[in-house]
Design a protein around this motif. Sequence first.
Motif, short mmCIF file in Angstrom:
data_model
loop_
_atom_site.label_atom_id
_atom_site.label_comp_id
_atom_site.label_asym_id
_atom_site.label_seq_id
_atom_site.Cartn_x
_atom_site.Cartn_y
_atom_site.Cartn_z
N GLU A 1 0.84 -1.22 -0.11
CA GLU A 1 -0.08 0.09 0.06
C GLU A 1 0.89 1.35 0.06
O GLU A 1 1.66 1.34 0.76
N LYS A 2 0.37 2.17 -0.97
CA LYS A 2 1.20 3.59 -0.89
C LYS A 2 0.35 4.62 -1.41
O LYS A 2 -0.65 4.37 -2.04
N VAL A 3 0.65 5.80 -1.03
CA VAL A 3 0.02 6.87 -1.88
C VAL A 3 0.83 7.60 -2.98
O VAL A 3 1.97 7.86 -2.92
N VAL A 4 0.14 7.67 -4.15
CA VAL A 4 0.83 8.14 -5.24
C VAL A 4 0.10 9.52 -5.56
O VAL A 4 -1.25 9.84 -5.64
N ASP A 5 1.03 10.39 -5.58
CA ASP A 5 0.42 11.97 -5.81
C ASP A 5 0.09 12.12 -7.31
O ASP A 5 0.48 11.80 -8.02
N ALA A 6 -1.07 13.12 -7.22
CA ALA A 6 -1.52 13.61 -8.63
C ALA A 6 -2.51 14.89 -8.44
O ALA A 6 -3.11 14.93 -7.18
N ASP A 7 -2.21 15.81 -9.44
CA ASP A 7 -3.02 16.77 -9.26
C ASP A 7 -4.57 16.71 -9.41
O ASP A 7 -5.30 17.52 -9.01
N PHE A 8 -5.08 15.82 -10.30
CA PHE A 8 -6.47 15.34 -10.41
C PHE A 8 -6.53 13.81 -10.56
O PHE A 8 -5.53 13.11 -11.12
N VAL A 9 -7.62 13.42 -10.61
CA VAL A 9 -7.99 11.95 -10.74
C VAL A 9 -9.09 11.64 -11.60
O VAL A 9 -10.07 12.22 -11.46
N CYS A 10 -9.12 10.97 -12.51
CA CYS A 10 -10.03 10.62 -13.58
C CYS A 10 -10.78 9.10 -13.14
O CYS A 10 -10.02 8.37 -13.12
N ILE A 11 -11.97 9.22 -13.07
CA ILE A 11 -12.85 8.03 -13.14
C ILE A 11 -13.38 7.42 -14.47
O ILE A 11 -13.93 8.26 -15.18
#
Lengths: 97, 411, 98
Positions: free
Chosen positions: B270-280
């Motif tokens: 488990e980890k967090v990947v950074d991003a400015d926005f997320v698309c579904i």
Amino acid sequence: MVVKSDDNKIICRCEEVSLGTIKDIVHHFHCSSREVKLRTRAGMGYCGGRICRTIIEKVVQDINNEKVSNESQLSYRPPIRPVTFGQLGGSENDDES
Amino acid sequence: MSDLLIIGAGPAGLSAAIAAAEEGLSVTVIDEFPKAGGRLLGQLHQEPNGEWWNGIQKGEQLSQRAHQLGVTIQCEVSVYDISQSKNGWEVYTTRGEYKAEKLLLATGATESPIPVKGWTLPGVMTIGAAQIMGNVHRVKPGNSCIIIGANVLSMAIANELKLCGVNVKEIIIPKADITSNEAGNPEQVLSSLMRLTHLAPTPILRQLGKIGKMVHPKIAIRLFPKKGIRMFDIPLRLKTAALEIVGDRFATGVRTVNIKANGEIDHTSEKVVDADFVCIAGGLTPLSELASIIGCSFKYIPELGGHVPVHNEQMQTNIPGLYVAGNITGIESAKVAMAQGRVAGLAIAADITNDWEQMETSINKAIENVNITRDKALIQFHPGISDARKKFYQKSEVNLTQISKIKKREA
Amino acid sequence: MTMRVECHPVLGNLENQRRITIYYDDQAYQAYEGDTIASAMMAEGVKTLRYHEVSGKGRGVYCNIGHCFECRVCVNEEKIVRACLTPVSEGMRIHSLS
């Protein structure tokens, strides 16, 4: 780290109804998606259920072990866009509240 | 009062308007969006011959042709109710009432959601929303993004976002649960990607299609590398699942985890990947709410993306004077929608002039063109579209009385 | 900060865009003519367009084509509109809903 249950994730964005709430209602009342809507307000918000309806139907069908029917349980009812009393009365260019 | 009112100024609606106007009908087209073109507006991909399919240009060409023929196109008009009377249709909108003898619903599709924890945060949007933002409005929703949902549409738009200068960090799949369907099952996702034809719009998709002919998806997903494969230089990670979209006031990244071919979760990863926005990216389903309030019959056809209004090959529904065309009849490419629009436009002209005999040849030719276009489609959104359509039309409860009468007489 | 895609390898470059001023919650922002409220605010890096009426949590553009109604805002203190379907105009005053 153990992943927490997904039950608190939101299904109906407009009314902020969680997956857990919908599951509980279906388990408790063994009910249809239409009854879920009336009991939880899921799918009754501003968008008219356009976004979440398929998910609600999926959850209900899965729990009740039903197949998808041709006639959708959560049929649309007019007005399918929010309208003002002004628009219903025939005036134009009004807002969407 | 027009002869024909068309709801939806996308590829199907505009093509129908052109065909009907060429036959001399007075046609009005309305749409909610500020620009005509519908889903065409966002589309941008390379054809196998290397040429770009520029949806904005295609949309403009269709609008121009329609204008030349005297079609009225009105944007920013939202329909909220419809009623039918002896004389035709009354359509109630935010800009007043429209009347027409015949009505065509060309409302297209809506994006299916994948509810992920945190998906209501600002900065989380559908893949189509990001496409419109980038290609139509020419605005990046952020500098970097993660796409949740691996399918033909998300892969095509991932490349479009990259062309807009967005760093698409990865395409991953949702964690499997009661809401995610096949989208959360690595094997089924790979299997659907492997069904793509040799005409698929990119080499890597064509490659997947070739592999699909030799290897069973069950084996292929076991061999699928944990770190993913690269497509347009974007990592496609079918063994990475989204647990949650994180962020306080807006989305700042996605908590992900590795999963095995059978969907089993490796919690240590488990980890967090950074991003400015997320698309579904949950795929498309026909937007049939107007057909529903009018009282059309529906059929659930998974190959066509969900519930579709019952209609025949001439695009007539079971309600007299009501026609459908484009993605409301099933999820397919814009080219198929355009071909269907032409059929609907011609059939409506025949209906109005009550001269089916005169129009029969051109209608049949247009139907044939739909089938040819469908068979040549670069992208099949769901497998088995052609067969599902054939079965559906054979069993169709909609009787085209006039045409069948002519045929009987000829026989 | 601007998030405009001024140059694009296939669609070409944005040229001669007419700039206009709009106000969101009383703060001035630059927009391009032809923008929707949603695209203008996103170009300026503003992601939150309203606050949920019960939970108070921020919401922004979700579907961008008028289906979800998440991006609704108040314009000129009278009309409630979907930001994704509403073109901007010079001096437009937009307020977030809560």
